[in-house]
Motif scaffolding. Structure first.
Motif, mmCIF file in Angstrom:
data_model
loop_
_atom_site.group_PDB
_atom_site.id
_atom_site.type_symbol
_atom_site.label_atom_id
_atom_site.label_comp_id
_atom_site.label_asym_id
_atom_site.label_seq_id
_atom_site.Cartn_x
_atom_site.Cartn_y
_atom_site.Cartn_z
ATOM 1 N N GLU A 1 11.243 0.097 -28.761
ATOM 2 C CA GLU A 1 10.268 -0.372 -29.751
ATOM 3 C C GLU A 1 9.744 -1.755 -29.400
ATOM 4 O O GLU A 1 8.556 -2.030 -29.562
ATOM 5 C CB GLU A 1 10.905 -0.375 -31.144
ATOM 6 C CG GLU A 1 11.114 1.014 -31.704
ATOM 7 C CD GLU A 1 11.947 1.031 -32.975
ATOM 8 O OE1 GLU A 1 12.649 0.030 -33.254
ATOM 9 O OE2 GLU A 1 11.906 2.052 -33.673
ATOM 10 N N GLN B 1 25.418 -2.961 -23.793
ATOM 11 C CA GLN B 1 26.042 -1.679 -24.095
ATOM 12 C C GLN B 1 27.499 -1.593 -23.637
ATOM 13 O O GLN B 1 28.230 -0.706 -24.073
ATOM 14 C CB GLN B 1 25.249 -0.557 -23.445
ATOM 15 C CG GLN B 1 23.860 -0.404 -24.025
ATOM 16 C CD GLN B 1 23.134 0.769 -23.411
ATOM 17 O OE1 GLN B 1 23.727 1.575 -22.698
ATOM 18 N NE2 GLN B 1 21.856 0.882 -23.681
ATOM 19 N N ARG C 1 29.809 7.249 -34.960
ATOM 20 C CA ARG C 1 29.058 6.100 -35.485
ATOM 21 C C ARG C 1 28.720 5.129 -34.358
ATOM 22 O O ARG C 1 27.596 4.645 -34.251
ATOM 23 C CB ARG C 1 29.851 5.395 -36.578
ATOM 24 C CG ARG C 1 29.095 4.273 -37.258
ATOM 25 C CD ARG C 1 29.970 3.478 -38.210
ATOM 26 N NE ARG C 1 31.237 3.061 -37.644
ATOM 27 C CZ ARG C 1 31.399 2.036 -36.791
ATOM 28 N NH1 ARG C 1 30.350 1.348 -36.391
ATOM 29 N NH2 ARG C 1 32.594 1.715 -36.346
ATOM 30 N N LEU D 1 22.705 4.355 -29.384
ATOM 31 C CA LEU D 1 21.354 4.927 -29.327
ATOM 32 C C LEU D 1 20.353 4.035 -30.046
ATOM 33 O O LEU D 1 19.212 3.889 -29.601
ATOM 34 C CB LEU D 1 21.358 6.337 -29.933
ATOM 35 C CG LEU D 1 22.119 7.387 -29.143
ATOM 36 C CD1 LEU D 1 22.165 8.704 -29.905
ATOM 37 C CD2 LEU D 1 21.512 7.579 -27.767
ATOM 38 N N ASN D 2 20.779 3.416 -31.129
ATOM 39 C CA ASN D 2 19.885 2.506 -31.843
ATOM 40 C C ASN D 2 19.536 1.283 -31.007
ATOM 41 O O ASN D 2 18.422 0.753 -31.111
ATOM 42 C CB ASN D 2 20.492 2.093 -33.182
ATOM 43 C CG ASN D 2 20.385 3.208 -34.207
ATOM 44 O OD1 ASN D 2 19.451 4.003 -34.170
ATOM 45 N ND2 ASN D 2 21.334 3.270 -35.115
ATOM 46 N N SER E 1 25.952 6.427 -32.250
ATOM 47 C CA SER E 1 24.673 6.221 -32.922
ATOM 48 C C SER E 1 24.205 4.775 -32.780
ATOM 49 O O SER E 1 23.017 4.516 -32.568
ATOM 50 C CB SER E 1 24.777 6.570 -34.406
ATOM 51 O OG SER E 1 25.095 7.920 -34.559
ATOM 52 N N ASP E 2 25.134 3.830 -32.866
ATOM 53 C CA ASP E 2 24.792 2.420 -32.680
ATOM 54 C C ASP E 2 24.224 2.180 -31.288
ATOM 55 O O ASP E 2 23.258 1.448 -31.113
ATOM 56 C CB ASP E 2 26.008 1.518 -32.908
ATOM 57 C CG ASP E 2 26.467 1.485 -34.359
ATOM 58 O OD1 ASP E 2 25.704 1.938 -35.244
ATOM 59 O OD2 ASP E 2 27.603 1.024 -34.604
ATOM 60 N N LEU F 1 16.815 2.516 -28.742
ATOM 61 C CA LEU F 1 15.579 2.691 -29.494
ATOM 62 C C LEU F 1 14.935 1.346 -29.825
ATOM 63 O O LEU F 1 13.714 1.199 -29.741
ATOM 64 C CB LEU F 1 15.838 3.491 -30.772
ATOM 65 C CG LEU F 1 16.165 4.968 -30.568
ATOM 66 C CD1 LEU F 1 16.586 5.608 -31.881
ATOM 67 C CD2 LEU F 1 14.977 5.699 -29.960
ATOM 68 N N ALA F 2 15.743 0.364 -30.189
ATOM 69 C CA ALA F 2 15.209 -0.969 -30.495
ATOM 70 C C ALA F 2 14.567 -1.581 -29.255
ATOM 71 O O ALA F 2 13.487 -2.195 -29.343
ATOM 72 C CB ALA F 2 16.317 -1.873 -31.024
#
Length: 135
Positions: free
Chosen positions: A126, A49, A112, A118-119, A115-116, A122-123
């Motif tokens: 998951e 990050q 944007r 946060l993705n 959002s990346d 999230l990945a």
């Protein structure tokens, strides 16, 4: 053009700068939290990050600088109108609007990137869920 035309941008630009400052403060909090987490438990997920966070800090700084430039040019435009330099006032107001557009464009890029980031989180979640479901 009347002096009230560039004055109309004052509230919009001021609110925009306030929003940018809030984003910067939020990002500062995230960075400080990640720093503390990394000091206690070094994790490669945090390192992933860092580049994103650096780019976002740079973008927010640029958004703020261009937004302040837009506000500065609005004030200059009002002075030019006051002194009767209408042609120069039109040109300065046009540049002020251009600065505002650039600031908003940078803001879209920062959103944007947020959002990346946060993705990425999230990945990771998951992946952890998939590992635990397979156990």
């Amino acid at each position: 053009m009347e002096i009230s035309v560039p004055a109309l941008l004052f509230p919009a630009i001021s609110l925009l700068l306030l929003a940018y400052t809030n984003r910067f403060l939020g990002l500062s909090g995230v960075i400080r939290s990640l720093y503390e987490d990394y000091k206690t438990t070094p994790d490669p997920k945090i390192i992933r990050q860092i580049a994103n966070l650096r780019r976002r800090v740079v973008l927010i700084r640029r958004m703020q600088a261009v937004g302040v430039g837009s506000l500065f040019l609005c004030v200059l435009c009002m002075f030019l109108i006051y002194f009767g330099l209408t042609a120069a006032a039109h040109a300065v107001f046009g540049v002020s609007l251009l600065f505002l557009l650039v600031s908003l464009g940078l803001s879209i890029s920062e959103i944007r990137m947020s959002s990346d980031a946060l993705n990425i989180l999230l990945a990771d979640m998951e992946e952890d869920l998939a590992r635990h479901a397979g156990d």
